[in-house]
Design an enzyme around this catalytic site. Structure first.
Site, PDB file in Angstrom:
ATOM      1  N   ILE A 149       0.835  -1.187   0.000  1.00 61.81           N
ATOM      2  CA  ILE A 149       0.000   0.000   0.000  1.00 61.81           C
ATOM      3  C   ILE A 149       0.877   1.247   0.000  1.00 61.81           C
ATOM      4  O   ILE A 149       2.033   1.209   0.423  1.00 61.81           O
ATOM      5  CB  ILE A 149      -0.948  -0.016   1.232  1.00 61.81           C
ATOM      6  CG1 ILE A 149      -1.931   1.159   1.199  1.00 61.81           C
ATOM      7  CG2 ILE A 149      -0.150  -0.018   2.541  1.00 61.81           C
ATOM      8  CD1 ILE A 149      -3.026   1.072   2.263  1.00 61.81           C
ATOM      9  N   CYS A 150       0.317   2.343  -0.509  1.00 67.44           N
ATOM     10  CA  CYS A 150       0.947   3.661  -0.454  1.00 67.44           C
ATOM     11  C   CYS A 150       2.205   3.699  -1.339  1.00 67.44           C
ATOM     12  O   CYS A 150       2.137   3.423  -2.530  1.00 67.44           O
ATOM     13  CB  CYS A 150       1.243   4.015   0.997  1.00 67.44           C
ATOM     14  SG  CYS A 150       1.641   5.746   1.312  1.00 67.44           S
ATOM     15  N   ALA A 151       3.355   3.997  -0.771  1.00 65.36           N
ATOM     16  CA  ALA A 151       4.590   4.057  -1.555  1.00 65.36           C
ATOM     17  C   ALA A 151       5.148   2.686  -1.879  1.00 65.36           C
ATOM     18  O   ALA A 151       5.933   2.537  -2.821  1.00 65.36           O
ATOM     19  CB  ALA A 151       5.646   4.867  -0.792  1.00 65.36           C
ATOM     20  N   TYR A 170       0.260   5.138  -4.122  1.00 65.27           N
ATOM     21  CA  TYR A 170       0.107   6.539  -3.720  1.00 65.27           C
ATOM     22  C   TYR A 170       0.328   7.457  -4.924  1.00 65.27           C
ATOM     23  O   TYR A 170       1.363   7.380  -5.594  1.00 65.27           O
ATOM     24  CB  TYR A 170       1.092   6.886  -2.610  1.00 65.27           C
ATOM     25  CG  TYR A 170       0.770   8.195  -1.940  1.00 65.27           C
ATOM     26  CD1 TYR A 170      -0.249   8.278  -0.987  1.00 65.27           C
ATOM     27  CD2 TYR A 170       1.466   9.352  -2.270  1.00 65.27           C
ATOM     28  CE1 TYR A 170      -0.561   9.482  -0.385  1.00 65.27           C
ATOM     29  CE2 TYR A 170       1.161  10.567  -1.663  1.00 65.27           C
ATOM     30  CZ  TYR A 170       0.143  10.616  -0.719  1.00 65.27           C
ATOM     31  OH  TYR A 170      -0.167  11.815  -0.128  1.00 65.27           O
ATOM     32  N   SER A 196      -2.856  -0.932  -2.908  1.00 69.56           N
ATOM     33  CA  SER A 196      -3.788   0.106  -2.478  1.00 69.56           C
ATOM     34  C   SER A 196      -3.068   1.454  -2.415  1.00 69.56           C
ATOM     35  O   SER A 196      -1.842   1.524  -2.499  1.00 69.56           O
ATOM     36  CB  SER A 196      -4.399  -0.261  -1.128  1.00 69.56           C
ATOM     37  OG  SER A 196      -5.434   0.637  -0.762  1.00 69.56           O
TER      38      SER A 196
END
Length: 228
Positions: A149-151, A170, A196
């Site tokens: 998720i994210c980075a 992200y 995500s």
């Protein structure tokens, strides 16, 4: 982004079924002791989830993953990638979390899911952990689940050839460019890989992981209980 500072360090100690708050000890997000899960009636067939963390990993994402999947009934083990086996990590907003094991101890074990939180430069520390990349490559080669998720989708998975086209992450300059044809969906499930976008989608991400492990009916039940 501004970081809000508090005069007290917020620390969270997780038990098998709840979180307790304190200002004096590091945040333990899970426990991997076998007797603890035996006491809870968890069998050897319990789904095993590895959550690697580092200094500057994102704490909302980490906690959403660990707490939510514990609610599903998974055995969640948090592993620190810090050198020298150091277990306490200072997360991206200053919360201190204590991992269960160093990442070296996670190699050679079987995992039903490996789920990576984001945060910067935490994701870079995950990327640079040779034992973790070895574990992720094994997940890929054996068709077992891994997620980010994210980075982390861009910084870890894309940089190591562990995701293809159509994943999400992200939406920041310098991150999406590392990915092949990224999409803007909150959560993307592609076979055994789940990605995500960030802190705001972390709960949706965690429930999606639970659904992949335990099925849609269980996921709906857990989501309803959490008012998600």
């Amino acid at each position: 982004m501004k970081t809000l500072k508090s005069p007290l360090t917020l620390l969270l100690i997780r038990t098998a079924s709840s979180f307790a708050f304190t200002t004096h000890s590091a945040l333990r997000v899970s426990s991997s002791s076998s007797h603890r899960f035996a006491a809870l009636g968890m069998s050897s067939s319990t789904m095993r989830v590895l959550v690697p963390i580092a200094d500057d990993s994102e704490e909302i994402e980490t906690t959403c993953i660990t707490d939510t999947l514990t609610r599903f009934g998974a055995e969640v083990v948090v592993a620190s990638v810090k050198p020298g086996g150091e277990l306490v990590c200072k997360m991206s907003r200053g919360v201190k979390m204590m991992a269960d094991i160093p990442i070296d101890d996670a190699t050679g074990q079987e995992w039903d899911l490996v789920a990576l939180p984001g945060g910067m430069p935490g994701a870079e520390y995950l990327r640079d952990s040779a034992p973790l990349i070895s574990i992720l490559e094994k997940q890929k080669s054996t068709g077992k689940m891994y997620a980010a998720i994210c980075a982390a989708p861009a910084v870890v998975l894309a940089s190591k050839g562990l995701i293809g086209e159509g994943a999400t992450g992200y939406p920041a300059p310098g991150l999406l460019e590392k990915m092949k044809s990224p999409v803007g969906d909150d959560v993307v499930v592609q076979g055994n890989v789940v990605t995500s976008k960030g802190p705001g989608t972390a709960l949706k991400f965690a429930i999606a992981l639970g659904e992949q492990l335990y099925g849609a009916e269980k996921a709906k039940s857990i989501a309803d209980e959490m008012l998600a």
